[in-house]
Design a protein around this motif. Structure first.
Motif, PDB file in Angstrom:
ATOM      1  N   ARG A 145       0.835  -1.206   0.000  1.00 44.48           N
ATOM      2  CA  ARG A 145       0.000   0.000   0.000  1.00 44.48           C
ATOM      3  C   ARG A 145       0.868   1.255   0.000  1.00 44.48           C
ATOM      4  N   GLN A 146       1.929   1.248   0.783  1.00 39.24           N
ATOM      5  CA  GLN A 146       2.827   2.400   0.847  1.00 39.24           C
ATOM      6  C   GLN A 146       3.539   2.623  -0.492  1.00 39.24           C
ATOM      7  N   ILE A 147       3.921   1.544  -1.147  1.00 35.31           N
ATOM      8  CA  ILE A 147       4.598   1.642  -2.447  1.00 35.31           C
ATOM      9  C   ILE A 147       3.681   2.284  -3.485  1.00 35.31           C
ATOM     10  N   ILE A 148       2.463   1.775  -3.583  1.00 37.80           N
ATOM     11  CA  ILE A 148       1.508   2.307  -4.568  1.00 37.80           C
ATOM     12  C   ILE A 148       1.132   3.744  -4.229  1.00 37.80           C
ATOM     13  N   SER A 149       0.870   4.003  -2.945  1.00 39.41           N
ATOM     14  CA  SER A 149       0.496   5.343  -2.513  1.00 39.41           C
ATOM     15  C   SER A 149       1.594   6.353  -2.810  1.00 39.41           C
ATOM     16  N   GLY A 150       2.834   5.952  -2.573  1.00 38.72           N
ATOM     17  CA  GLY A 150       3.960   6.845  -2.846  1.00 38.72           C
ATOM     18  C   GLY A 150       4.058   7.202  -4.320  1.00 38.72           C
ATOM     19  N   PHE A 151       3.841   6.204  -5.169  1.00 39.25           N
ATOM     20  CA  PHE A 151       3.900   6.455  -6.607  1.00 39.25           C
ATOM     21  C   PHE A 151       2.772   7.387  -7.052  1.00 39.25           C
ATOM     22  N   VAL A 152       1.562   7.133  -6.557  1.00 40.13           N
ATOM     23  CA  VAL A 152       0.404   7.963  -6.929  1.00 40.13           C
ATOM     24  C   VAL A 152       0.619   9.409  -6.495  1.00 40.13           C
TER      25      VAL A 152
END
Length: 400
Positions: A309-316
């Motif tokens: 979740r943190q990986i995707i959120s960071g990219f977004v």
């Protein structure tokens, strides 16, 4: 080995080993033993405890041989403890010309520090001689030679395979390895050179956890707290040494590191570092890469999906910032990179939808991270939802 013509008059105790020796032979070359005898409150000192001597009984035996004029071989394996023992016993030219301190320094300078491999062995032996080996500058001199010759070898290979030196570095413990890599950085080593050394060292030192980049290797299933603590320390040091430049390491290697960090319960800063490294290149990540981060080593159980979740959120968030900077609407993020990530995330949800540990809130939490505008079609998301509903019998529950 030692003179038997004259009865011994002193016993030197080193741990559980006793040496029957002669005071006059020892005091001629050891200032430390000379002072012990002179300052002793016993009128006739017959027993000396030297259990604290660096290198233990094996090294003391060689220093005693030196005092008796008996030849022995100085090698790269014993030079560091001999230097430390000579310092401990004060075997300097102040007490005897050509004493052990001078002889060992000569060997270190003229033999041991002349090659990469020899210097590396000496550095390895120093690990059991701290802090004295550090205080006598043996460690730093070895680090300087090893790092310098490693940089030269990386730029001008002298043998095959060209990365042979990275394999040799794996004999070091992580603290010594850190010293070498840090020194190489100061010498301007290229990023790919440092990356090669870090990958080789990681795969050797954490081989039960990160053996190759497939993500399919099984852990040793060790519950030993001490082992896990040591592994965690190794991992955290390695992560702290990773090059800061974007995309300098294989994507799957970084994903394997993150899975290991989760498994070992590494520090928050360690996990955050790895999550950010993956996040900035998420458009190049495959579904299999994300699955590496998501499952335990046997592939049968989901980890906590917070890192994903943190990986995707960071990219977004990064994409939203770029959109705003370019004068666009952050709610309508639909760059090519964002669209590619949307497809990857939806395909990833289809893969994990079959696992019972995945709650509906976690499923929705990941799915909703992707802006609606990034999905040109919703087929992949609907497929993931369909799988999740069927596996969890949610449709049957809703119908009846």
């Amino acid at each position: 080995i030692f003179s038997q013509d004259i009865p011994s008059d002193v016993v030197v105790e080193v741990g559980k080993t006793d040496f029957s020796l002669h005071k006059f032979m020892l005091v001629a070359k050891s200032g430390y033993i000379r002072k012990m005898i002179i300052e002793s409150k016993e009128p006739d000192l017959t027993r000396i405890d030297l259990s604290d001597i660096p290198g233990g009984a094996a090294i003391f035996e060689k220093t005693a041989k030196f005092c008796y004029g008996v030849n022995f071989e100085i090698t790269v394996h014993n030079i560091a403890p001999l230097i430390c023992a000579a310092e401990f016993l004060e075997m300097t030219d102040e007490y005897c010309e050509g004493n052990l301190a001078g002889r060992t320094e000569e060997f270190l300078t003229q033999v041991a520090l002349m090659s990469f491999s020899a210097s590396l062995v000496v550095l390895k032996t120093c690990e059991d001689l701290l802090p004295m080996a550090h205080e006598l500058n043996i460690v730093q001199r070895c680090v300087d030679v090893v790092s310098s010759k490693a940089c030269n070898e990386a730029n001008f290979p002298s043998r095959s395979p060209t990365n042979w030196w990275t394999e040799e570095l794996t004999i070091l413990n992580v603290d010594s390895f850190k010293k070498v890599i840090s020194s190489m950085k100061l010498r301007g080593a290229k990023v790919h050179t440092l990356s090669s050394a870090l990958i080789t060292y990681t795969e050797k030192s954490l081989q039960d956890l990160v053996r190759d980049h497939s993500g399919n290797k099984k852990s040793s299933d060790s519950n030993d707290v001490g082992v896990k603590k040591q592994q965690r320390n190794v991992l955290e040091v390695i992560v702290s040494l990773l090059p800061s430049e974007k995309a300098t390491l294989p994507v799957n290697f970084v994903c394997c590191l993150l899975r290991t960090a989760i498994f070992l319960n590494a520090s928050t800063s360690c996990k955050n570092d790895l999550e950010k490294r993956i996040s900035v290149i998420l458009e190049h990540i495959t579904v299999d890469d994300l699955l590496v981060v998501s499952f335990n080593y046997d592939g049968e159980k989901l980890f906590d999906l917070e890192s994903v979740r943190q990986i995707i959120s960071g990219f977004v968030e990064k994409e939203k910032s770029i959109a705003v900077f370019n004068g666009g609407d952050f709610k309508e993020v639909s760059s090519t990179a964002m669209q590619r990530v949307a497809k990857t995330v939806d395909a990833y949800l289809s893969e994990i939808a079959t696992y019972s540990e995945l709650s509906i809130s976690k499923f929705n939490g990941i799915a909703n991270l992707i802006p609606k505008a990034a999905r040109k079609v919703d087929d992949d998301l609907y497929r993931a939802i369909d799988i999740y509903l069927k596996v969890n019998n949610i449709l049957a529950y809703l119908l009846f």
